[in-house]
Design a protein around this motif. Structure first.
Motif, PDB file in Angstrom:
ATOM      1  N   TRP A 197      -5.627  12.966   0.996  1.00  0.00           N
ATOM      2  CA  TRP A 197      -4.920  11.853   1.120  1.00  0.00           C
ATOM      3  C   TRP A 197      -5.523  10.878   2.199  1.00  0.00           C
ATOM      4  O   TRP A 197      -5.598   9.602   2.183  1.00  0.00           O
ATOM      5  N   ASP A 198      -6.084  11.375   3.415  1.00  0.00           N
ATOM      6  CA  ASP A 198      -6.551  10.498   4.547  1.00  0.00           C
ATOM      7  C   ASP A 198      -7.805   9.970   4.209  1.00  0.00           C
ATOM      8  O   ASP A 198      -8.991  10.906   4.089  1.00  0.00           O
ATOM      9  N   ILE A 199      -8.283   8.856   3.917  1.00  0.00           N
ATOM     10  CA  ILE A 199      -9.418   8.375   3.502  1.00  0.00           C
ATOM     11  C   ILE A 199     -10.464   8.784   4.597  1.00  0.00           C
ATOM     12  O   ILE A 199     -11.474   8.799   4.450  1.00  0.00           O
ATOM     13  N   ALA A 200     -10.054   8.505   5.791  1.00  0.00           N
ATOM     14  CA  ALA A 200     -10.895   8.604   7.061  1.00  0.00           C
ATOM     15  C   ALA A 200     -11.470  10.393   7.328  1.00  0.00           C
ATOM     16  O   ALA A 200     -12.520  10.390   7.724  1.00  0.00           O
ATOM     17  N   LYS A 201     -10.842  11.167   6.545  1.00  0.00           N
ATOM     18  CA  LYS A 201     -11.306  12.453   6.585  1.00  0.00           C
ATOM     19  C   LYS A 201     -12.311  12.955   5.443  1.00  0.00           C
ATOM     20  O   LYS A 201     -12.613  14.159   5.407  1.00  0.00           O
ATOM     21  N   GLY A 202     -12.839  12.078   4.876  1.00  0.00           N
ATOM     22  CA  GLY A 202     -13.715  12.223   3.669  1.00  0.00           C
ATOM     23  C   GLY A 202     -15.170  12.083   4.054  1.00  0.00           C
ATOM     24  O   GLY A 202     -15.205  11.809   5.272  1.00  0.00           O
TER      25      GLY A 202
END
Ligand code: SF4
Length: 144
Positions: A42-47
């Motif tokens: 879900w969290d783009i920052a964790k990709g």
């Protein structure tokens, strides 16, 4: 252009479209279906941010077939990057898994992919019988 991915599973899926397919999990989703099994996407920052050209080169060198399913996460969350990626996967048998509806998918994508799975995951409609979908409200269709 860059795209943010979660992971790639090479030549390992029989449930995300016809044939043995590679799954490319893109990062980022703003739909947040209750019961989603991919909440880590879900969290783009964790990709992982990668250059699309490098990603395409890696896919071409590692995939044993041309069958790829682009899923997530919600691929349309990175619409511009997704369009560029699909344009660069010329000759691939592409299935796109989105939680949005068919009419929300831009024509420039629909004309380049072979299969489309659309609709959000609805936990009370979860199915293991209807092919290539997670819940019975979702549709899997050939578009090309
Ligand atoms: S669209 Fe997909 S990734 Fe996003 S919440 Fe729904 S099932 Fe999960």
């Amino acid at each position: 252009m860059k795209i943010v991915i979660n992971s790639i599973r090479y030549d390992n899926s029989l449930v995300d479209g016809p044939g043995i397919r590679t799954d490319l999990f893109l990062q980022g989703c703003d739909i947040h279906c209750p019961g989603c099994q991919n909440q880590s996407t879900w969290d783009i920052a964790k990709g992982i941010e990668v250059e699309i050209d490098d990603l395409v080169s890696e896919l071409k060198s590692k995939m044993r077939s041309n069958k790829i399913t682009i899923t997530g996460g919600e691929p349309l969350f990175q619409k511009e990057a997704l369009i560029e990626l699909i344009n660069k996967l010329d000759g691939f048998d592409i299935a796109l898994y989105t939680g949005h509806q068919k009419e929300d998918v831009p024509n420039e994508i629909k004309t380049k992919i072979k299969y489309l799975k659309c609709g959000p995951f609805i936990e009370r409609l979860k199915t293991t019988i209807k092919p290539f979908v997670g819940s019975s409200n979702q549709e899997f269709m050939e578009v090309k």
